[in-house]
Every structure is written in C-alpha cells, then in structure tokens.
Design an enzyme around this catalytic site. Structure first.
Site, PDB file in Angstrom:
ATOM      1  N   LYS A 197      69.598  18.906  79.520  1.00  0.00           N
ATOM      2  CA  LYS A 197      69.667  19.303  77.954  1.00  0.00           C
ATOM      3  C   LYS A 197      71.003  18.488  77.176  1.00  0.00           C
ATOM      4  O   LYS A 197      71.753  18.024  77.758  1.00  0.00           O
ATOM      5  CB  LYS A 197      69.958  20.643  77.844  1.00  0.00           C
ATOM      6  CG  LYS A 197      68.786  21.493  78.567  1.00  0.00           C
ATOM      7  CD  LYS A 197      67.508  21.330  78.303  1.00  0.00           C
ATOM      8  CE  LYS A 197      66.814  22.013  79.435  1.00  0.00           C
ATOM      9  NZ  LYS A 197      65.423  22.394  78.920  1.00  0.00           N
TER      10      LYS A 197
HETATM   11  C1  LIG Z   1      64.687  23.892  79.831  1.00  0.00           C
HETATM   12  C2  LIG Z   1      64.084  24.834  79.008  1.00  0.00           C
HETATM   13  C3  LIG Z   1      64.104  26.043  79.587  1.00  0.00           C
HETATM   14  C4  LIG Z   1      64.679  26.575  80.617  1.00  0.00           C
HETATM   15  O1  LIG Z   1      66.094  26.314  80.962  1.00  0.00           O
HETATM   16  P1  LIG Z   1      66.804  26.766  82.350  1.00  0.00           P
HETATM   17  O2  LIG Z   1      68.303  26.802  81.929  1.00  0.00           O
HETATM   18  O3  LIG Z   1      66.448  25.673  83.308  1.00  0.00           O
HETATM   19  O4  LIG Z   1      66.312  28.021  82.913  1.00  0.00           O
HETATM   20  C5  LIG Z   1      63.568  27.001  78.735  1.00  0.00           C
HETATM   21  N1  LIG Z   1      62.722  26.496  77.484  1.00  0.00           N
HETATM   22  C6  LIG Z   1      62.730  25.351  77.347  1.00  0.00           C
HETATM   23  C7  LIG Z   1      61.933  25.041  75.965  1.00  0.00           C
HETATM   24  C8  LIG Z   1      63.144  24.402  77.927  1.00  0.00           C
HETATM   25  O5  LIG Z   1      62.939  23.052  77.782  1.00  0.00           O
END
Ligand SMILES: *Cc1c(COP(=O)(O)O)cnc(C)c1O
Length: 404
Positions: A197
């Site tokens: 992210k």
């Molecule tokens: C990455 C992601 C998540 C989950 O995030 P985590 O921290 O890995 O649990 C949820 N929603 C979207 C749209 C994502 O891209």
C-alpha cells in the site's frame, strides 16, 4: 526486472526500527500511540486505533457494531476479497452491487436499489485511491424514507439510528473529497498498511472513527484498545507501571494490536508522505501523457473538481481487448521485464463467492472495467527512465497482441 510495488526501505526506516528494538519496547507502546495521534491529525477524524491489518480492524468493528446472521452489508463487486470475507466471517450476508460507469467505485443508484430493512452497513471502496461519493452516500442513509426502514439490533446501531457508512480506504490514505481527507469522510474508515500500500508498516492497519456527536470518541478509543487485546482492560505498557499488575476481562476480545516496530516504520512513512504522493502524481501524469495519444488507451480518472486520488494504482484499460487478449498483453509486458498486475479479479469470479451464488453476469460494469484492465507500476523510487521503459513495453505488447 521493474518490480510492481516494492516498499521504500532505506537507512531512515532501518534506523527507526533499530531505535524501537533498542528501546526494549517492541509490542504496542509509545510509538504506536504517537502513530495513532499523527493519523488522527492528518485525517482530521475524531480518533484512530492502530491494528495488525485492515482485515482484523474491520472484523472487530463489525463485531462491535453488532453485525451478524440475518444482517446485510452492501459492498461493490469490484474489490479485493478482504472487503467481503470479513462480512462472511461476521455471519452477515455480503450484498454485492455494481460499480458506476464514471469510475471504478460503487454505484450510488445500485446502493439505493439494494437497501432493505436488513441493511446494517454500506462499504464504499476507494479503488486505486480515488474516493467514493461519500457525500452522496451519507446523504442517502440520512434520508427520512431510508431511515424509516432501518431496524437497529444493537446498542450502537440504536444510537446511530441509521445505516452505518464505512470507507474501505486500503488504497486511499491521503486522498480527498471536497478538501476533506479519507478517514473523515464517513462514520468509520479502515486503512491498510500492508507492504504494497501507499503507506506501509510491513503489515498493519488503522480504524478511524468519525461518528456523530452522540458518540464519545474517547470511550470508543478505550473500548477498542481493550477489544483488540483479548478484552484485557490494561495493555502491557500500563501493566508495566509499578504495582499495576491486576487486570480484568469483561468480554472475550480479539488479538490484533499493532506493534511499536510496525509503528516505527509508519512514523517515517507518514513524515515523508507528501513527497510520496507528489512523486506518484508525477508518474500518473507521465503515464497519462504517454497514453493519451493512443486510440486504444482508456486512462483512469484520478482528479476531478471535488476529488483528489492518493495515486495508488494506475489502472490502464485496453479498448477492444478481450480478457484473453489482456492476459496476452500482460505476458508480453512481463517478457520485457516489467511487472504489471490486475486489480482486481471481481468477487463474483472467485470460487468462494461463485459457490455462494454470486454471478459476474449480474455486474456488467464491473466486468467491463475488469476484463481489459492492467495496473502499471507506481511507487516513489520509480525513475523517469523506468516509467519510459514501462510505457514502451506496454505499447509494444499492445502492438503485438492487438490489430487495430
Ligand atoms: C489490501 C486491501 C485490503 C486488506 O488489507 P490488509 O491490511 O491486508 O488486511 C482490504 N481492502 C482492499 C481494497 C485492499 O486492497
């Protein structure tokens, strides 16, 4: 090989994590508390609780909100599986709706059609970092006729008196709608700080609360710190104070707190987040410029009069390409040592959701956006030369596969 989305790990990050290690405090402690405070200030929300992931933060929230069997939660079909998995685990039913024509986000008209007396929550996903129409979604759930059908089945639901609006902001830290940051656009926002992210803590996440005034956010903060730590009413830091060992557990909780090692990374990332956003914007602009001359290129929306993206994913679409041709183009790009990706396989195409009766044919706009989509590399360290390499690789690949 040009990687798709490597984390930015430099001496500064290593030094801060080392300092956290050397401090002797490696679980939730002062760095996590500071990180939460800094996120609250940045987003302009009421309070923030740092957690081990988006997924666990959202799971605990749904539990706290009293969402369970018989309840419905509306979400877009076009998202990562985590958005729906947490609903399944809560016992409620994911009600998937299509996205809008204008972007990759949930359709307001589709939400309105899907609302029933069982609807307890709406999850908007800021896909690629572009905020949903939360001003309109908030207005919809507050409308008298929609409120009149709402049936509360928990203390929190009763207190709010309407459907709760949730922002899946896993992609959109730093994005704005009418000048307001994600985190403060609706009742609850969940961020992901997973390694890929925009802002990372290796693994991690945060819940930002921005509920109306009948909610006391200091109480919510305390309650969540307990809920994410087994339900124990004192954390390790509080217990480490002289003689302060006794604790109680009023209800069994979860275990998904953030550690100070993670927060150490997050604090460095947050400090230099603006330069990250600025660089991402430059890369988006360069891709736009390079592809705008190509008649086959459908470029993504990331800036409007009211919205500014966090520039998480550059979702290029190849006009006229079938799903098979898209896959062939991707292979031809990989063959030129450039990593690309697809965001996302729509939920109704995944076995887990096909088995539960969802059918991609019911989501034409989702299919239309997905089947010719390719996400290009975007990250702070991506150089102008590498951007050019990506552009050349994409153009060559499209030329090889498509005959226009
Ligand atoms: C990455 C992601 C998540 C989950 O995030 P985590 O921290 O890995 O649990 C949820 N929603 C979207 C749209 C994502 O891209």
């Amino acid at each position: 090989m040009i990687p798709f989305s490597p984390p930015r790990i430099d001496q500064k990050v290593i030094d801060e994590v080392s300092a956290a290690l050397q401090s002797g405090w490696i679980t939730t402690g002062p760095r996590t508390k500071l990180f939460e405070k800094r996120i609250t200030e940045y987003c302009g929300c009421q309070t923030t609780v740092a957690v081990s992931s988006w997924t666990m933060g959202m799971q605990v929230f749904l539990h706290w909100w009293g969402i369970g069997p018989g309840d419905e939660v509306i979400l877009p079909a076009y998202t990562y599986c985590a958005s729906a998995n947490v609903i399944v685990h809560s016992g409620a039913t994911p009600v998937m709706v299509d996205i809008d024509e204008k972007d990759f986000n949930i359709s307001l008209a589709a939400i309105e059609k899907a609302i029933t007396p069982r609807t307890k929550a709406i999850i908007g996903v800021d896909l690629a970092g572009f905020p949903c129409d939360f001003d309109q979604i908030n207005a919809l759930v507050k409308r008298d006729d929609v409120r009149a059908h709402f049936q509360a089945s928990s203390v929190q639901q009763e207190k709010l008196g309407r459907i709760v609006v949730i922002d899946d902001a896993a992609h959109s830290f730093g994005a704005t709608l009418k000048g307001v940051h994600t985190g403060a656009l609706c009742d609850i926002t969940a961020f992901s700080f997973h390694a890929v992210k925009n802002l990372t803590t290796a693994e991690g996440g945060a819940l930002c609360f921005h509920l109306p005034e009948q909610f006391n956010h200091e109480d919510i903060y305390r309650e969540f710190c307990t809920l994410i730590l087994h339900g124990q009413n004192k954390d390790a830091l509080a217990k480490s104070q002289k003689g302060n060992w006794r604790y109680d557990v009023e209800e069994p909780g979860f275990k998904c707190n953030m550690t100070d090692l993670q927060a150490a990374i997050g604090l460095v990332e947050l400090d230099r987040y603006q330069e990250n956003l600025d660089r991402r914007k430059e890369i988006f602009t360069a891709y736009d410029h390079a592809f705008s001359q190509e008649k086959w290129a459908l470029t993504p929306v990331y800036l409007t009069d009211t919205k500014v993206s966090s520039y998480h994913l550059y979702q290029l679409r190849i006009d006229g390409a079938s799903e098979q041709q898209r896959d062939a183009i991707m292979q031809a790009i990989f063959d030129q040592d450039v990593s690309v990706n697809v965001h996302f396989l729509p939920l109704p195409t995944l076995t887990a959701y096909k088995k539960r009766g969802y059918n991609i044919a019911d989501y034409p706009e989702t299919w239309s956006k997905y089947h010719n989509e390719i996400s290009l590399p975007v990250y702070y360290a991506l150089t102008d030369e590498q951007v050019q390499t990506v552009v050349d690789a994409v153009k060559k690949a499209v030329g090889m596969v498509m005959s226009y």
